[in-house]
Design a protein around this motif. Structure first.
Motif, mmCIF file in Angstrom:
data_model
loop_
_atom_site.group_PDB
_atom_site.id
_atom_site.type_symbol
_atom_site.label_atom_id
_atom_site.label_comp_id
_atom_site.label_asym_id
_atom_site.label_seq_id
_atom_site.Cartn_x
_atom_site.Cartn_y
_atom_site.Cartn_z
ATOM 1 N N ILE A 192 47.903 33.388 45.809
ATOM 2 C CA ILE A 192 48.064 34.831 45.999
ATOM 3 C C ILE A 192 47.587 35.582 44.760
ATOM 4 O O ILE A 192 46.888 36.606 44.860
ATOM 5 C CB ILE A 192 49.540 35.155 46.309
ATOM 6 N N ALA A 193 47.952 35.060 43.574
ATOM 7 C CA ALA A 193 47.541 35.720 42.329
ATOM 8 C C ALA A 193 46.023 35.722 42.182
ATOM 9 O O ALA A 193 45.423 36.732 41.761
ATOM 10 C CB ALA A 193 48.193 35.018 41.143
ATOM 11 N N ILE A 211 44.465 38.349 44.571
ATOM 12 C CA ILE A 211 44.702 39.719 44.103
ATOM 13 C C ILE A 211 43.815 40.016 42.898
ATOM 14 O O ILE A 211 43.239 41.113 42.775
ATOM 15 C CB ILE A 211 46.195 39.905 43.747
ATOM 16 N N ILE A 266 40.210 40.557 44.082
ATOM 17 C CA ILE A 266 40.002 41.791 44.844
ATOM 18 C C ILE A 266 40.140 43.028 43.961
ATOM 19 O O ILE A 266 39.303 43.944 44.001
ATOM 20 C CB ILE A 266 40.992 41.867 46.027
ATOM 21 N N PHE A 267 41.171 43.080 43.143
ATOM 22 C CA PHE A 267 41.493 44.307 42.413
ATOM 23 C C PHE A 267 41.154 44.268 40.921
ATOM 24 O O PHE A 267 41.160 45.303 40.266
ATOM 25 C CB PHE A 267 42.986 44.625 42.575
ATOM 26 N N ILE A 276 49.249 37.897 36.859
ATOM 27 C CA ILE A 276 49.797 38.061 38.214
ATOM 28 C C ILE A 276 50.509 36.797 38.656
ATOM 29 O O ILE A 276 51.595 36.843 39.251
ATOM 30 C CB ILE A 276 48.665 38.431 39.203
ATOM 31 N N LYS A 308 37.510 38.697 51.021
ATOM 32 C CA LYS A 308 38.675 38.372 50.206
ATOM 33 C C LYS A 308 39.949 39.029 50.723
ATOM 34 O O LYS A 308 41.036 38.451 50.654
ATOM 35 C CB LYS A 308 38.425 38.789 48.754
ATOM 36 N N LYS A 309 39.807 40.254 51.234
ATOM 37 C CA LYS A 309 41.004 40.943 51.736
ATOM 38 C C LYS A 309 41.564 40.244 52.968
ATOM 39 O O LYS A 309 42.783 40.100 53.122
ATOM 40 C CB LYS A 309 40.671 42.402 52.044
ATOM 41 N N LEU A 339 43.263 37.182 51.738
ATOM 42 C CA LEU A 339 44.584 37.487 51.183
ATOM 43 C C LEU A 339 45.618 37.672 52.287
ATOM 44 O O LEU A 339 46.755 37.188 52.191
ATOM 45 C CB LEU A 339 44.508 38.738 50.312
ATOM 46 N N LEU A 383 48.993 35.529 52.817
ATOM 47 C CA LEU A 383 50.314 36.175 52.897
ATOM 48 C C LEU A 383 51.023 35.832 54.196
ATOM 49 O O LEU A 383 52.240 35.616 54.220
ATOM 50 C CB LEU A 383 50.157 37.690 52.758
#
Length: 423
Positions: free
Chosen positions: A106-107, A110, A113-114, A125, A184-185, A188, A192
């Motif tokens: 998850i890290a 993220i 992506i960001f 993260i 990537k989104k 993610l 999740l």
């Protein structure tokens, strides 16, 4: 600057591993400083990773090989350092790896992506996620995981297989998911969703195991209740026999009077002796007025006779005790069972039991002979029986329901169990 960034990243990774491992493992008594042990091991592995990856670059093959090496080393260390049975330790380790892998996946997503795939940001993260999971584990989940792992019995293969499938699934998603999901989104979101199902499936599995363990515990209580009912029937039979003897007393007196009136003294003595023997052979001496506790004591007495153990009882309790029948069986039945098992292993076995009402509370004490020095784990005697220790934990739980306390200690070759329950 890059060197300091790498040092900070490595430090945070070491912290993540150390915190989780220290929280989830139950180290053996010889490991006096478990946190220092895990810090040292994590530091060595991270240093090895830096030396391998920095010169050659972060490649998929190098990362995969290091991941496998890390996994094997941590597994071996966890199994050697952790106390308890191997299958319990294996289950907890697989759970640890799955949780850590989820946090890392998850890290990483993220960060990609960001934060433009910044390695330091991803590490921060991941550290944040690991901290959150660690806090949640410490506050809410640790006791549930510990109970499930310690109560693994017949279904342990299925439970460990379930954990292996979870771990493999997470590893596949973390390592190969990006090759199948370009966005990537979306990736993610998939991770999740998988994380949600991971938590939900573990919750359901633990619930099922808890229900099965409760069913097993109730089955054991039913067996104990049947034994108690048999003992109570024996007591009722004695009461009936006593009434019958009382009813026949008039006839016995007439026979004795006839012998004495006719001057047949020796025959009168012989008759009295025979009558006294018949009374002694049918005597039923209760230890206390409470029928449940008395039945448990009688059962223990008979077991002690088989191993020629000394058995002394001094109970000063009323018939009505403000403890449910089930809890009385759990508390006193388990303590008496443990006392018998411990003293049966020594040359001169004995059990001494005393109880009274003092300071507006029931005070119950059992002393029994014990072989050698008792090893302790979490203030509970460490058992050598697989899946052992459940009885003592049930006693603690039952006593706490009445606001009482259980104190276990050893004085040389004597083990002492004390229960105090407020009235």
């Amino acid at each position: 600057m890059m060197l300091w960034a790498e040092i900070i990243r490595a430090t945070m990774v070491i912290i993540c591993h150390t915190v989780l491992l220290s929280m989830m493992s139950q180290p053996k008594p010889v490991i006096r400083h478990p946190v220092a042990f895990w810090i040292g091991l994590s530091a060595v592995l991270e240093l090895a990773a830096i030396l391998v990856l920095l010169p050659g670059g972060q490649t998929f093959l190098a990362g995969t090989v290091l991941y496998i090496i890390f996994l094997v080393v941590y597994l071996v260390a966890f199994m050697l350092v952790s106390d308890g049975f191997p299958r319990k330790n294996l289950f907890i380790f697989l759970l640890y790896v799955a949780v850590f892998m989820l946090a890392a996946a998850i890290a990483t997503l993220i960060g990609q992506i960001f934060f433009n795939s910044d390695v330091l940001a991803i590490t921060v993260i991941r550290t944040l996620f690991s901290t959150i999971l660690t806090v949640a584990y410490a506050l809410k989940l640790k006791e549930a995981f510990r109970k499930v792992s310690e109560d693994i019995n017949k279904g342990w293969r299925s439970l460990i297989a379930f954990e292996i499938v979870s771990f493999v699934s997470i590893s596949i998603i973390a390592f190969t998911g990006s090759y199948f999901i370009r966005d990537k989104k979306v990736y993610l979101v998939v991770v999740l969703v998988f994380f949600f199902f991971f938590i939900a499936s573990h919750y359901l599995v633990f619930k099922i195991i808890g229900l099965l363990n409760e069913k097993s515990r109730l089955r054991l209580l039913m067996v104990q209740q049947n034994l108690l009912e048999n003992e109570l029937e024996a007591e009722k039979e004695f009461v009936f026999s006593a009434k019958r003897f009382h009813h026949d007393m008039k006839k016995h007196n007439e026979v004795l009077s006839a012998y004495l009136n006719e001057g047949r003294i020796e025959e009168a003595k012989s008759y009295l002796s025979e009558y006294e023997n018949s009374i002694s052979s049918n005597a039923y001496i209760p230890y206390c007025l409470n029928p449940i506790l008395n039945a448990l004591l009688k059962l223990t007495e008979r077991r002690c006779l088989l191993i020629e153990a000394g058995f002394r009882v001094d109970i000063k309790l009323p018939e009505d005790i403000p403890i449910s029948r089930t809890d009385m069986v759990i508390i006193f039945g388990n303590l008496l069972e443990n006392a018998y098992e411990a003293c049966s292993k020594v040359e001169k076995p004995f059990i001494s039991i005393s109880s009274e009402i003092k300071n507006n509370s029931i005070q119950f004490e059992i002393k029994n002979s014990v072989d050698g020095v008792v090893a302790w784990q979490n203030d509970i005697p460490k058992t050598t029986k697989e899946n052992g220790g459940t009885g003592v934990r049930n006693v603690v739980e039952a006593v706490s329901r009445y606001g009482g306390m259980l104190d276990l200690s050893q004085d040389e070759d004597v083990f002492i169990s004390r229960v105090i329950i407020p009235l």
